[in-house]
Write a protein that holds these residues in place. Structure first.
Motif, PDB file in Angstrom:
ATOM      1  N   ASN A  95       0.815  -1.226   0.000  1.00 52.26           N
ATOM      2  CA  ASN A  95       0.000   0.000   0.000  1.00 52.26           C
ATOM      3  C   ASN A  95       0.849   1.276   0.000  1.00 52.26           C
ATOM      4  O   ASN A  95       0.330   2.363   0.240  1.00 52.26           O
TER       5      ASN A  95
ATOM      6  N   MET B  73       3.172   1.978   2.117  1.00 51.89           N
ATOM      7  CA  MET B  73       3.729   2.211   3.444  1.00 51.89           C
ATOM      8  C   MET B  73       5.046   1.431   3.580  1.00 51.89           C
ATOM      9  O   MET B  73       5.391   0.610   2.735  1.00 51.89           O
TER      10      MET B  73
ATOM     11  N   GLU C 102       4.109   6.100   6.995  1.00 52.72           N
ATOM     12  CA  GLU C 102       3.643   6.675   5.742  1.00 52.72           C
ATOM     13  C   GLU C 102       4.817   7.235   4.934  1.00 52.72           C
ATOM     14  O   GLU C 102       5.892   7.521   5.474  1.00 52.72           O
ATOM     15  N   ASP C 103       4.573   7.444   3.652  1.00 56.45           N
ATOM     16  CA  ASP C 103       5.473   8.213   2.800  1.00 56.45           C
ATOM     17  C   ASP C 103       5.168   9.699   3.028  1.00 56.45           C
ATOM     18  O   ASP C 103       4.070  10.160   2.735  1.00 56.45           O
ATOM     19  N   ILE C 104       6.108  10.436   3.595  1.00 55.66           N
ATOM     20  CA  ILE C 104       5.853  11.861   3.877  1.00 55.66           C
ATOM     21  C   ILE C 104       6.723  12.765   2.999  1.00 55.66           C
ATOM     22  O   ILE C 104       6.962  13.923   3.338  1.00 55.66           O
TER      23      ILE C 104
ATOM     24  N   ALA D 108       1.878   9.801  11.715  1.00 58.81           N
ATOM     25  CA  ALA D 108       2.238   9.131  10.460  1.00 58.81           C
ATOM     26  C   ALA D 108       2.942   7.805  10.696  1.00 58.81           C
ATOM     27  O   ALA D 108       3.294   7.113   9.741  1.00 58.81           O
TER      28      ALA D 108
ATOM     29  N   LYS E 253       0.263   5.919  17.912  1.00 61.15           N
ATOM     30  CA  LYS E 253       0.478   6.625  16.655  1.00 61.15           C
ATOM     31  C   LYS E 253       1.285   7.869  16.991  1.00 61.15           C
ATOM     32  O   LYS E 253       0.938   8.607  17.916  1.00 61.15           O
TER      33      LYS E 253
END
Length: 257
Positions: free
Chosen positions: A154, A156, A177-179, A215, A241
């Motif tokens: 996905n 991540m 996450e991709d930030i 994230a 988180k």
């Protein structure tokens, strides 16, 4: 060693001064300058009582109580890894670091800005960095550390950090996450302090990073007999988180006798 939650935490250690090239300090045992690049960091917050914090922090510093929970103090824990960290202009090496801090509100009776910190522990798997910090009189811990990053379908990433030794044994598994689309931020940390065996050490970070709240979905598992559990108030297992941060920064630590 970041800003609300984690961001304020790994903001750690500071001296608000213009940084000079690290190589200029190579022969000065009272200064450590690092250059830390391609880094990934995240962490947790636990709480201890003000009385517990006072036992960990010298009396010249007054700890800052957590907002909304009188009588409690936030302990910010951060784990991060960098593709390369150099010490006083030396060769950059892949390095992992684990740390924790509390915020302090006063130093010698003088009010300090928000984000001023006092480290509780600081450990790394780079011997040159451990030795340099120890020469300042700070009890840096040498740890064994490994990291794996696995891409997920996905988009991540699954990150697994493991630290062993020096009574900070713990593992962290995080889905992040991709930030890369987040804006780049530039930040000078406020002054942070640590009173070591040779005098007071002052630290500053000059940072360029991307960050995003919540994230990272993280599971932290600490060893049952570690200082994380018995000294700093972390449960054996903590799911949270938290803020994810990627970027580069320079740290300067100086012994003020």
């Amino acid at each position: 060693m970041k800003k609300s939650s984690l961001a304020v935490s790994s903001v750690l250690l500071a001296l608000a001064a213009t940084l000079v090239p690290a190589s200029a300090h190579a022969g000065n045992p009272s200064v450590v300058v690092t250059s830390e690049g391609d880094c990934l960091e995240f962490g947790e917050i636990a709480q201890i009582t003000v009385d517990q914090a006072r036992e960990l922090v010298p009396s010249r510093y007054k700890v800052r109580e957590a907002e909304g929970t009188p009588g409690k103090v936030n302990v910010y824990m951060g784990d991060y890894s960098c593709a390369g960290i150099s010490v006083n202009g030396g060769r950059a090496k892949p390095t992992m670091i684990t740390m924790a801090t509390v915020e302090i509100s006063h130093r010698d009776g003088v009010e300090q800005p928000w984000g001023t910190t006092q480290p509780l522990w600081w450990g790394t798997n780079q011997p040159a960095l451990t030795n340099a910090v120890q020469r300042l009189g700070a009890p840096a811990r040498h740890v064994q550390a490994t990291r794996s990053i696995t891409p997920m379908a996905n988009g991540m990433l699954l990150v697994h950090n493991k630290y062993t030794g020096s009574r900070v044994d713990h593992e962290r598994v995080a889905v992040v996450e991709d930030i890369s689309s987040e804006p780049v931020q530039n930040f000078h940390t406020p002054v942070g302090y640590y009173t070591g065996t040779k005098g007071e050490i002052q630290f500053v970070y000059d940072m360029q990073f991307r960050a995003k709240e919540q994230a990272a979905n993280s599971i932290l598992v600490s060893g049952r007999d570690t200082d994380l559990v018995h000294k700093y108030g972390f449960p054996i297992t903590l799911t949270s988180k938290n803020t994810l941060m990627t970027g580069k920064w320079t740290m300067r630590a100086e012994l003020k006798r």
